[in-house]
Design a protein around this motif. Structure first.
Motif, PDB file in Angstrom:
ATOM      1  N   VAL A  59      -3.250  34.066  35.404  1.00 25.48           N
ATOM      2  CA  VAL A  59      -4.277  34.551  34.477  1.00 25.48           C
ATOM      3  C   VAL A  59      -4.869  35.868  34.960  1.00 25.48           C
ATOM      4  N   LEU A  60      -5.153  35.942  36.252  1.00 26.33           N
ATOM      5  CA  LEU A  60      -5.841  37.098  36.805  1.00 26.33           C
ATOM      6  C   LEU A  60      -4.907  38.283  37.054  1.00 26.33           C
ATOM      7  N   MET A  61      -3.685  38.009  37.475  1.00 28.31           N
ATOM      8  CA  MET A  61      -2.720  39.074  37.778  1.00 28.31           C
ATOM      9  C   MET A  61      -1.386  38.711  37.125  1.00 28.31           C
ATOM     10  N   PRO A  62      -1.314  38.723  35.798  1.00 32.65           N
ATOM     11  CA  PRO A  62      -0.107  38.232  35.120  1.00 32.65           C
ATOM     12  C   PRO A  62       1.162  39.007  35.474  1.00 32.65           C
ATOM     13  N   GLU A  63       1.056  40.322  35.647  1.00 35.51           N
ATOM     14  CA  GLU A  63       2.251  41.104  35.980  1.00 35.51           C
ATOM     15  C   GLU A  63       2.794  40.712  37.349  1.00 35.51           C
ATOM     16  N   LEU A  64       1.920  40.591  38.317  1.00 39.19           N
ATOM     17  CA  LEU A  64       2.342  40.213  39.659  1.00 39.19           C
ATOM     18  C   LEU A  64       2.940  38.818  39.654  1.00 39.19           C
ATOM     19  N   TYR A  65       2.316  37.892  38.934  1.00 36.40           N
ATOM     20  CA  TYR A  65       2.805  36.514  38.869  1.00 36.40           C
ATOM     21  C   TYR A  65       4.173  36.451  38.199  1.00 36.40           C
ATOM     22  N   ASN A  66       4.321  37.135  37.067  1.00 33.86           N
ATOM     23  CA  ASN A  66       5.574  37.073  36.309  1.00 33.86           C
ATOM     24  C   ASN A  66       6.722  37.772  37.015  1.00 33.86           C
ATOM     25  N   SER A  67       6.403  38.702  37.920  1.00 31.19           N
ATOM     26  CA  SER A  67       7.460  39.439  38.614  1.00 31.19           C
ATOM     27  C   SER A  67       8.207  38.575  39.626  1.00 31.19           C
ATOM     28  N   LYS A  68       7.602  37.460  40.064  1.00 39.90           N
ATOM     29  CA  LYS A  68       8.168  36.598  41.114  1.00 39.90           C
ATOM     30  C   LYS A  68       8.312  37.336  42.442  1.00 39.90           C
ATOM     31  N   LEU A  69       7.636  38.465  42.552  1.00 42.32           N
ATOM     32  CA  LEU A  69       7.764  39.292  43.745  1.00 42.32           C
ATOM     33  C   LEU A  69       7.313  38.551  45.003  1.00 42.32           C
ATOM     34  N   LEU A  70       6.284  37.749  44.855  1.00 42.48           N
ATOM     35  CA  LEU A  70       5.758  37.025  46.010  1.00 42.48           C
ATOM     36  C   LEU A  70       6.725  35.973  46.515  1.00 42.48           C
ATOM     37  N   GLU A  71       7.682  35.586  45.670  1.00 42.51           N
ATOM     38  CA  GLU A  71       8.658  34.574  46.059  1.00 42.51           C
ATOM     39  C   GLU A  71       9.928  35.190  46.649  1.00 42.51           C
ATOM     40  N   THR A  72      10.112  36.485  46.442  1.00 39.61           N
ATOM     41  CA  THR A  72      11.382  37.102  46.823  1.00 39.61           C
ATOM     42  C   THR A  72      11.264  38.202  47.874  1.00 39.61           C
ATOM     43  N   LEU A 745     -13.336  34.850  29.154  1.00 43.86           N
ATOM     44  CA  LEU A 745     -13.730  33.560  29.718  1.00 43.86           C
ATOM     45  C   LEU A 745     -12.602  32.943  30.530  1.00 43.86           C
ATOM     46  N   ASN A 746     -11.374  33.078  30.069  1.00 41.48           N
ATOM     47  CA  ASN A 746     -10.236  32.554  30.839  1.00 41.48           C
ATOM     48  C   ASN A 746     -10.165  33.196  32.220  1.00 41.48           C
ATOM     49  N   ARG A 747     -10.438  34.496  32.290  1.00 41.61           N
ATOM     50  CA  ARG A 747     -10.432  35.170  33.587  1.00 41.61           C
ATOM     51  C   ARG A 747     -11.593  34.689  34.459  1.00 41.61           C
ATOM     52  N   GLU A 748     -12.757  34.504  33.835  1.00 41.45           N
ATOM     53  CA  GLU A 748     -13.915  34.005  34.592  1.00 41.45           C
ATOM     54  C   GLU A 748     -13.643  32.602  35.131  1.00 41.45           C
ATOM     55  N   ILE A 749     -13.039  31.771  34.299  1.00 45.82           N
ATOM     56  CA  ILE A 749     -12.715  30.400  34.728  1.00 45.82           C
ATOM     57  C   ILE A 749     -11.691  30.431  35.856  1.00 45.82           C
ATOM     58  N   ALA A 750     -10.664  31.265  35.698  1.00 45.84           N
ATOM     59  CA  ALA A 750      -9.634  31.365  36.736  1.00 45.84           C
ATOM     60  C   ALA A 750     -10.227  31.856  38.048  1.00 45.84           C
ATOM     61  N   GLN A 751     -11.155  32.812  37.974  1.00 44.74           N
ATOM     62  CA  GLN A 751     -11.787  33.334  39.180  1.00 44.74           C
ATOM     63  C   GLN A 751     -12.588  32.233  39.881  1.00 44.74           C
ATOM     64  N   THR A 752     -13.315  31.430  39.097  1.00 40.00           N
ATOM     65  CA  THR A 752     -14.095  30.320  39.666  1.00 40.00           C
ATOM     66  C   THR A 752     -13.184  29.290  40.320  1.00 40.00           C
ATOM     67  N   GLN A 753     -12.091  28.950  39.638  1.00 35.22           N
ATOM     68  CA  GLN A 753     -11.159  27.955  40.180  1.00 35.22           C
ATOM     69  C   GLN A 753     -10.407  28.491  41.389  1.00 35.22           C
ATOM     70  N   LEU A 754     -10.109  29.781  41.365  1.00 34.34           N
ATOM     71  CA  LEU A 754      -9.438  30.398  42.510  1.00 34.34           C
ATOM     72  C   LEU A 754     -10.327  30.351  43.746  1.00 34.34           C
ATOM     73  N   GLN A 755     -11.606  30.610  43.549  1.00 34.87           N
ATOM     74  CA  GLN A 755     -12.539  30.545  44.670  1.00 34.87           C
ATOM     75  C   GLN A 755     -12.584  29.136  45.246  1.00 34.87           C
ATOM     76  N   ALA A 756     -12.614  28.137  44.362  1.00 33.94           N
ATOM     77  CA  ALA A 756     -12.634  26.748  44.814  1.00 33.94           C
ATOM     78  C   ALA A 756     -11.348  26.391  45.554  1.00 33.94           C
ATOM     79  N   ALA A 757     -10.195  26.841  45.008  1.00 29.44           N
ATOM     80  CA  ALA A 757      -8.912  26.556  45.648  1.00 29.44           C
ATOM     81  C   ALA A 757      -8.807  27.240  47.003  1.00 29.44           C
ATOM     82  N   SER A 758      -9.310  28.474  47.077  1.00 33.25           N
ATOM     83  CA  SER A 758      -9.272  29.214  48.343  1.00 33.25           C
ATOM     84  C   SER A 758     -10.121  28.525  49.399  1.00 33.25           C
ATOM     85  N   THR A 759     -11.283  28.049  48.993  1.00 34.42           N
ATOM     86  CA  THR A 759     -12.153  27.331  49.929  1.00 34.42           C
ATOM     87  C   THR A 759     -11.467  26.062  50.434  1.00 34.42           C
TER      88      THR A 759
END
Length: 777
Positions: A59-72, A745-759
């Motif tokens: 949600v927050l970085m769709p281009e980076l996520y869709n690129s699969k760059l972090l996996e390769t 709102l989707n970005r705000e929700i994702a940011q909140t959930q990301l913070q929780a997941a990071s913690t």
């Protein structure tokens, strides 16, 4: 996937020593990440959190996520401790084909080769073109402080020149240079990240000491047309030695960073400090029931230990439901700045809905200062077909207008910037001048350009972002030009910008020297300058017209509800006001529009505005001119051509403007809901007065519904005013999309959930570390 943490230190021995990483531009793509996103942690953790983090990343970085760059691609993760050494290690890793996340507790930056970003269709926020490092030593002594300052300045200039040479840029191509001395490594990194964010959000920050408390602290970062934004950054440090026998150490890091093709994600229009909820239903009972359900949900949030996430989700789900129930008869919009305030708005609405529905006429509406709104007689639905865009005339623009909008609609600004010269369109040098008086003192031509520009921006915002299409369009005075420019009729409206600034029509014929007036008054070149002014007077038109023969150089320029505007020779205007027994408010602006002398320029006005039209013209909008009486033109009638448009503007320009008659004409043709597209809300105020006057005197137009909606208001918060306008349009059942609100709102929700997941990941990592240490013991 290999993850590593790298720290490197470097040193040098003399002030002339230079560490040059490359003589070629670096071409490194820079991508700002959410501060709470630790890629190495998420990729190595043994829990469900990584998948949750990936979900938020999509949600927050769709281009980076869709690129699969972090996996390769191999990722190197660096925590900033020695910025100079960290950067050296970062560039070495990128040259080896890796991607690098370098971060502090407050900022996180992903760096990779620009070619890798392009291959993976990632639009970077910025691009690092050069980095140069110089280090040296300065001998201690009595003049140590002075010598250090001189050395720092010389080193900074030398280092920056090396960086510009590496970037293949001239100093003149740099938009801004920042010299940031005496920062520690964390502060240096954070400062660079903030400047990257400014590039990616196209935001210009002002020095707080140079502005008043009422002025905007930032605004859109304007540049000359087709000129990219480039920043040059110098980070200098001077570390005094502990011994007078030793030398002081100096270092400088110089960067050249240019804007990327990506943007910082738009700010969310609604959130925990700006709440909005919508209730749709077909009957009073259903409305009350829906309000009661929302009331229960909101009360439950007040007991939540961390209510922000559930509140954001509640508003997002509410908007999704609205998108699915657009066909409902009634809609209530609720707005507030907190959950507690929203509960108060709900209670007030529950109490007032029955009253509004029992009255059931065009004045049957309820609205609160916070922006909550409900009408029992929707005027903007497809069935009603009564939505009208109204465009204000010259003089409504104001200092610092729209200073916040670009942060919420970056793609719109980017689109407008590609279309034409945005800086000139807004007359940005005057509108955002540090002296707010400059904006109001602009020449007529500049005011006209900025007026059209503000209308053009707000029109594109409603049409492109919220997919709102009017049934009618009309303009106050030169607002007619804004109307044709903004609604897809003229092929290249930007072509008029420079023409308006330089054409004699605006510079001296009906302004400045007033050559058209001198010609009409038969004044020769030796006659003194004309002292011209205009006055707003609270009076009907008839008694003014009766006095005009006694004052041949005074004119009735505008009729607008319960007031009129007279213009002409200042002495004669004041004499007319005295005989009328009225006080007038002087506009202190020189313009002969809407006066008899302007007819001298009718053919020039028509020629000026005869512009090529778009090949595909709007077919569902009726355009109403002040000069067309009770008729309108639309492409569906086959009456569009450039000459018709030009003559329409010229007729309005050169004759008395009867705005009251224009509104009555629009009402007779079906216009009911008047939305003002331009700076401030002057037209809305005038239309409200016209409607009130009609009701008081029982005029025929009383039979026609009338409601006004301002999209902007001087002195108000840009987004709050816009949100209130959208709330009114929703309640009036205007077809529109709330997708921009949902996306935010989707970005705000994702940011909140990301913070929780990071913690959660950090806690897990700490627990695993503790277990490992215990096992070793």
């Amino acid at each position: 996937m290999v993850n590593s943490t790298t720290n490197v230190s470097t040193s040098s021995n003399s002030v002339s020593d230079q560490v040059i990483k490359s003589e070629m531009p670096l071409r490194i793509a820079l991508l700002m990440l959410p501060a709470s996103l630790d890629l190495s942690l998420s990729l190595t953790a043994k829990s469900q959190a990584p998948s949750e983090m990936a979900k938020q990343l999509s949600v927050l970085m769709p281009e980076l996520y869709n690129s699969k760059l972090l996996e390769t691609t191999e990722l190197v993760s660096i925590k900033v401790d020695d910025f100079e050494a960290n950067l050296t290690a970062t560039i070495e890793s990128i040259e080896q084909g890796k991607i690098v996340q370098i971060s502090t507790a407050t900022n996180s930056l992903l760096m990779m080769h620009a070619l890798k970003a392009a291959q993976n269709r990632i639009h970077p926020h910025a691009q690092l073109a050069a980095m140069q490092i110089q280090t040296g030593q300065l001998q201690a002594g009595a003049a140590a402080v002075t010598d250090a300052c001189i050395a720092d300045a010389c080193m900074a200039d030398s280092c920056m020149q090396s960086a510009l040479n590496q970037a293949k840029r001239q100093p003149a191509s740099v938009s801004k240079r920042f010299d940031l001395p005496q920062l520690n490594s964390t502060e240096q990194f954070d400062a660079v990240c903030e400047l990257i964010k400014d590039l990616a959000s196209r935001t210009h920050h002002r020095d707080a000491a140079s502005i008043s408390p009422k002025q905007a602290t930032s605004h859109y970062w304007f540049t000359e047309h087709h000129q990219a934004r480039v920043v040059a950054i110098n980070l200098t440090n001077h570390a005094p030695s502990r011994s007078e026998l030793c030398s002081d150490s100096n270092s400088c890091i110089s960067f050249v960073i240019s804007q990327g093709t990506g943007f910082i994600a738009p700010k969310s229009i609604i959130g925990t400090k700006r709440l909005q909820l919508i209730v749709c239903a077909d009957t009073q009972a259903q409305l009350i029931a829906e309000l009661g359900t929302l009331q229960i949900k909101l009360k439950a949030l007040t007991t939540e230990p961390t209510p922000n996430g559930p509140l954001l989700t509640l508003m997002r789900d509410n908007l999704l439901r609205y998108e699915a129930t657009r066909s409902a008869t009634y809609a209530i919009t609720l707005q507030a700045n907190s959950v507690e305030a929203m509960l108060q708005e709900l209670n007030a609405m529950i109490e007032n809905v029955p009253k509004v529905l029992s009255e059931k006429d065009e004045s049957s509406q309820y609205k609160t200062p916070a922006g909550s709104y409900f009408t029992a007689e929707p005027l903007g639905s497809n069935a009603s077909g009564g939505l009208a865009f109204v465009y204000p005339g010259v003089g409504t623009v104001y200092s610092d207008m729209f200073s916040e909008l670009h942060g919420y609609f970056p793609s719109l600004y980017s689109h407008l910037e590609r279309e034409g010269d945005l800086k000139s369109m807004f007359q940005a040098d005057a509108i955002y001048h540090l002296d707010p008086r400059v904006a109001s003192a602009m020449p007529l031509g500049d005011l006209a350009i900025a007026g059209v520009g503000s209308s053009y921006l707000l029109t594109q915002l409603l049409v492109q972002e919220f997919q709102i299409t009017p049934n009618f369009a009309l303009g106050y005075s030169m607002g007619e030009a804004s109307m044709w420019a903004s609604l897809g009729v003229w092929k290249n409206p930007h072509a008029l910008i420079e023409k308006t600034k330089t054409d004699p029509l605006f510079t001296r014929a009906i302004s400045g020297k007033l050559t058209a007036v001198r010609q009409a008054w038969q004044l020769d070149d030796n006659a003194p300058d004309i002292v011209w002014n205009s006055f707003v007077v609270r009076s009907p038109a008839a008694p003014i017209k009766a006095l005009l023969p006694e004052f041949p150089h005074a004119y009735l320029a505008i009729v607008q509800g319960d007031t009129c505007v007279i213009a002409g020779c200042e002495t004669q205007c004041r004499g007319l006001l005295t005989q009328l027994g009225k006080r007038g408010i002087a506009a202190n602006r020189v313009t002969a529009m809407h006066t008899t002398p302007a007819m001298e320029e009718h053919s020039n006005v028509a020629q000026f505005y005869e512009q090529p039209l778009e090949e595909s013209l709007p077919t569902d909008i009726k355009f109403i001119s002040a000069a067309s009486g009770n008729s309108s033109v639309s492409n569906s009638q086959g009456t569009f051509d450039s000459q018709v448009v030009a003559n329409s503007i010229a007729d309005t320009f050169c004759n008395t403007l009867d705005f009251t008659a224009l509104i009555h004409s629009a009402q007779k043709q079906g216009a009911k809901l008047f939305v003002e597209l331009g700076a401030d809300r002057q037209n809305c105020t005038l239309i409200d007065k016209i409607a009130k006057q009609d009701r008081q005197c029982g005029a025929e137009s009383t039979d026609y519904p009338c409601c006004t909606v301002p999209v902007n208001a001087k002195g108000g918060d840009d987004i709050t005013t816009l949100l209130k306008a959208l709330g009114q349009l929703i309640s009036h059942r205007v077809p529109l999309t709330v997708a921009p609100l949902i996306d935010g709102l989707n970005r705000e929700i994702a940011q909140t959930q990301l913070q929780a997941a990071s913690t959660a990941l950090q806690v897990t990592a700490e627990q695993m570390t503790n277990l490992t240490l215990q096992g070793e013991v």
